[in-house]
Design an enzyme around this catalytic site. Structure first.
Site, short mmCIF file in Angstrom:
data_model
loop_
_atom_site.label_atom_id
_atom_site.label_comp_id
_atom_site.label_asym_id
_atom_site.label_seq_id
_atom_site.Cartn_x
_atom_site.Cartn_y
_atom_site.Cartn_z
N HIS A 439 54.86 -79.25 -16.63
CA HIS A 439 54.93 -79.11 -18.08
C HIS A 439 54.01 -78.01 -18.58
O HIS A 439 54.40 -77.13 -19.34
CB HIS A 439 54.57 -80.45 -18.75
CG HIS A 439 54.56 -80.39 -20.23
ND1 HIS A 439 53.41 -80.13 -20.95
CD2 HIS A 439 55.55 -80.50 -21.14
CE1 HIS A 439 53.70 -80.11 -22.23
NE2 HIS A 439 54.99 -80.34 -22.38
N CYS A 814 53.11 -49.57 -45.86
CA CYS A 814 51.90 -49.94 -45.14
C CYS A 814 51.62 -51.39 -45.51
O CYS A 814 52.01 -51.84 -46.56
CB CYS A 814 50.74 -49.03 -45.50
SG CYS A 814 50.35 -48.98 -47.25
#
Lengths: 858, 57
Positions: A439, A814
């Site tokens: 897992h 930006c």
């Protein structure tokens, strides 16, 4: 489904689907030649969920369904193996009791109640292993399990196979809404509305003796992407034994087995006798498996993760899916499949998730530091990367520690789906048990998180909150470092260094340039940032925040002097001190970005960000500047704003104090001229922030142009530069045509534009945004991914208006959105020229831009 | 029977409803299992209840 389940109960659901399920079970019965519920030769079923997205470990699977006190005898007779039948029954009661009937530990310290019963019996019998329990012991366990369920759950274990089936079906539906499934969906953007279906399948058994087994295989290496068939299996075992990491799995290929032995420090002799590969142990089955994996990979043209069971010499494939992989493997597999002619360039580009590129940019351990570091243990290199952090043993505590700003390594005996949240916040994961397909390993690779599994020398003591390796003890909070690429565990903190664009990653990045239209620049404030950005392929700087330079070293003193000055003359004196420092900064940027545009934004934040707000620091400032504390306090009070985000900032500063704009312009142009003289190709772009009216722009433009004329006259030389503006107030977007008549470029400041359009500040959104997202009020955090329907509309409008008055106007973005794939795609569609994002997101933006262009062509 | 209204899908050696393209319907695992059956790879027979009726409630 779960809604129906909780509101109307099991009967309503059963009524709806009963006919369908019975029809399907009849088909399965015919295929297997057995009857469900036939006690003499029972057909056993597995019940699992089937949702659109693969969710490992998430949905609870019930195996061996259909067994009861009569059927177990029938199975024993049929298989000629009474122990196997009772072991299956024991497993079924245990799993069903846990998953369907809800008998789980009540606290994290409590061991699994079923395991406690098993341990008690083993102790009484004086045996160590489950396999040492005989048939009578297993019968005893079934009896005790049932008693335990009766006592703790208050219900009898169902004996009727159909009753068992309906219970399991309900549990599958219910598990869609358990906590860990929700966390996984949250982490992976899977909508709740998809829901899950239920799958009922005939059981095949991997635990029918030496000619049986079960395993997991990958057609390529999920960690590195190497084109090497690999995987693990266990002889005489069921699927959960592999994933649970309670037994040491064997490798499928001989090559893999030898590599494993080397890492696990197992001699060739021991490997051959105790851990032989499937290739050696069952050559015929191995050939069949190899054929199946080749067929499947060629068919899907992607790396496959397959699960299989061998039942008495017969190979059954239980599952195939596109395998989860690290970012590095994602890139390598895509580029290798391109080379192998399995996919074309376009598909190779589409195969890589831009977000996963992050992992390739993660720092790696500094090779010099690694040589000096003390290796304390060795495990399997389950998921690559370098991680340093403090040891924490419980997932929920990992979350707590991280909330407090600490960096942690989660150390577990083995992980389970309950640990998901803790795993996602930890820097790295170390488990004492489990293989490459445990897992921890699978989940860590999916998260792109550094993980070492199966470090056998590590003994974890949850009660003492410590782990021991040999005679050394490491307590909670101690520092360790993990190298997920080698499996090496180190003591203490090991320094890291930056990654580079090389090999397949570099080739992939080159490929993006062939398909993308949108340019990618970086937000960079220092020459170092600029260098990193350029290495990552940035074509210029889209945003240099000059204020960041104001905080460095002694500069803050000059800045504060300017703020404290009573008049223009005083401000000019302070600014004169700042001029050479700023000029030096800009020279560095122009040097690093020679030949590429550098957009410099004039001072933006409100001035109070530069003064201390607590008395201790005000006292220090008073002392340093040789002024009374009272004066400082008064000035700080003067600067106080109720809503700084909408206060005295941006061009409003330059308009009230034109001398700041003057100084910054001078610094930029003088730096440009200096670097030009040294042979660098300077492309300066001066950007005015937070403009809302044309007059604001014009007023600042006038100061800039006058200063430029003065500088050029003094130097007897000119420098070409562009003069543009941020579009970050909604008003600027609305009147973009008027502004576009004056400005030579627009840069959309989508952070501010989002704040002001949405009407909430990013700094305060934390109080309600999480619950908004949870309730679906917003699909996504508008600061993470641009709100295309609202804020995006303003961008679109401003683009059209700007181009209508100045067809060649340069348009860019930006802000954080420049590094978000969905936003990048939007900016591409909107027709912008470039996006600008943080240096480390440049590769991501390049790939996202290429993918957006490919989507266009579809 | 139209796939739109179908509630139950089965696959095995004798009959295979669906293929890899039906992920939204069968789930990733189910669709791939159906595809494997089509490729002649041995897969334990299976039924898939896709509970369309329940969603309507």
């Amino acid at each position: 489904m779960c809604t129906v389940y909780s509101e109307q109960g099991q009967d309503a659901v059963v009524k709806l689907i009963e006919a369908n399920v019975r029809e399907g079970v009849a088909f399965v019965e015919k295929e297997m030649g057995k009857k469900f519920g036939d006690a003499s030769d029972p057909l056993l079923l597995s019940v699992r969920s089937g949702s659109r997205a693969s969710m490992p470990g998430m949905m609870d699977t019930i195996l061996n369904l259909g067994l009861n006190d009569e059927a177990v005898a029938g199975l024993a007779r049929k298989a000629g193996n009474e122990r196997f039948a009772w072991d299956s029954y024991r497993r079924f009661v245990q799993m069903y009791g846990d998953v369907v009937m809800g008998l789980k530990p009540v606290s994290k310290q409590e061991h699994d109640p079923f395991e406690v019963v098993i341990d008690a019996l083993k102790e009484k019998k004086g045996v160590q292993l489950d396999t040492e329990l005989d048939t009578n012991d297993l019968k005893e366990l079934v009896l005790r399990f049932k008693g335990l369920i009766r006592a703790r759950v208050g219900r009898e274990f169902p004996t009727d196979p159909w009753e068992q089936l309906w219970g399991a079906v309900m549990a599958v539906f219910q598990s869609w809404n358990n906590d860990r499934a929700k966390v996984y969906r949250e982490l992976n953007d899977i909508p709740d509305s998809w829901g899950t279906a239920v799958n009922v399948q005939a059981m095949v058994f991997g635990n029918l003796g030496d000619q049986s087994g079960t395993g997991v295989a990958f057609t390529r290496d999920a960690g590195t992407g190497e084109d090497l068939f690999n995987g693990e299996f266990l002889v005489n075992a069921q699927g959960e034994d592999v994933v649970a990491g309670t037994r040491t799995p064997q490798q499928i290929t001989l090559e893999g087995s030898r590599r494993w032995a080397q890492l696990a420090l197992v001699s060739e002799e021991e490997r051959r006798s105790r851990f032989p590969s499937l290739e050696e142990l069952m050559p015929e089955i191995y050939q069949q498996l190899l054929q199946a994996e080749t067929t499947l990979e060629n068919h899907y043209r992607d790396m496959q993760d397959v699960e299989f069971t061998i039942q008495e010499g017969r190979l059954w494939m239980l599952q195939t899916r596109n395998g989860k992989r690290t970012g590095a493997a994602m890139v390598r597999i895509a580029m290798q499949m391109l080379k192998q002619g399995m996919i074309d360039e376009k598909e190779a580009l589409q195969r890589v998730d831009p977000e996963r590129l992050n992992e390739l940019l993660h720092p790696v351990f500094d090779p010099a530091a690694i040589k000096r570091a003390r290796s304390i243990a060795h495990g399997l290199p389950a998921s690559p990367g370098a991680a340093t952090g403090q040891i924490v043993f419980f997932a929920d505590e990992a979350e707590e520690w991280v909330r407090k700003g600490k960096t942690v390594i989660l150390v577990r005996q083995e992980t389970s789906p309950e640990d998901l949240r803790g795993m996602s916040v930890a820097k790295g994961i170390l488990t004492a048990r489990g293989g490459m397909t445990s897992h921890a390993a699978v989940v860590a690779r999916g998260m792109g998180k550094c993980c070492i599994s199966g470090a056998g020398a590590v003994r974890v003591d949850y009660h003492a909150r410590s782990m021991s390796i040999g005679d050394r003890i490491y307590k909670e909070g101690d520092w360790i470092s993990l190298d997920g690429s080698t499996g090496e565990v180190y003591e203490g903190q090991v320094p890291t260094k930056e990654a580079e664009l090389t090999g397949d990653f570099g080739t992939l990045m080159d490929l993006t340039d062939r398909y993308k239209r949108l340019g990618v620049r970086a937000n960079a404030d220092t020459p170092d940032d600029a260098k990193v950005a350029r290495n990552f392929g940035a074509k210029g700087i889209g945003l240099c925040r000059t204020e960041h330079m104001f905080f460095e070293g002694d500069r803050i003193k000059a800045v504060r002097e300017m703020i404290l000055a009573d008049d223009e003359a005083g401000r000019r004196r302070a600014l004169a001190k700042l001029l050479p420092m700023q000029r030096g900064d800009f020279e560095g940027l122009f040097r690093e970005m020679s030949g590429l545009p550098v957009t410099i934004r004039l001072l933006d934040p409100p001035l109070h960000e530069f003064v201390p707000h607590d008395e201790d620091n005000q006292r220090i400032m008073a002392h340093e500047m040789n002024v009374p504390l009272g004066v400082i306090k008064m000035r700080v009070d003067d600067l106080h704003e109720f809503n700084p985000m909408m206060g005295h900032r941006g061009c409003r500063l330059g308009i009230t104090y034109p001398e700041i704009t003057e100084m910054q312009t001078r610094a930029i142009l003088e730096a440009g001229l200096n670097m030009k003289a040294k042979g660098f190709d300077v492309k300066a772009e001066i950007m005015i922030p937070l403009v809302g009216t044309v007059r604001e722009f014009n007023a600042q433009a006038k100061v800039i142009r006058q200063t430029a004329a003065a500088v050029f006259a003094e130097r007897g030389e000119k420098l070409d530069y562009l003069l543009g503006t941020m579009i970050e107030t909604p008003r600027a977007a609305l009147i973009a045509d008027s502004i576009g008549g004056q400005a030579e470029f627009f840069s959309f400041g989508t952070n501010d534009l989002t704040q002001m359009t949405m009407g909430f500040s990013r700094d305060d959104a934390g109080k309600f945004l999480p619950s908004y997202l949870k309730d679906g009020m917003y699909e996504q955090d508008p600061f993470q991914s641009i709100d295309q329907k609202g804020v995006g509309l303003l961008v679109k409008m401003a683009v059209e208006k700007g181009r209508s008055v100045r067809p060649g106007i340069k348009l860019g973005v930006c802000g954080e959105h420049g590094g978000d794939p969905a936003s990048v795609a939007f900016f591409h569609r909107t027709g912008l020229d470039y996006v600008s994002c943080s240096p480390f997101r440049v590769p991501l933006a390049r790939l996202a831009a290429a993918q957006a262009a490919l989507d266009d062509a579809k | 029977m139209s796939t739109e209204t179908k509630n139950v899908y089965v696959f095995g050696a004798a009959r295979t409803d669906g293929d890899a393209t039906m992920k939204n319907l069968l789930g990733g695992k189910g669709a791939n299992l159906a595809e494997m059956c089509r490729l002649g790879i041995l897969v334990p027979p299976r039924l898939h209840d896709q509970h369309r009726g329940v969603h309507r409630l």
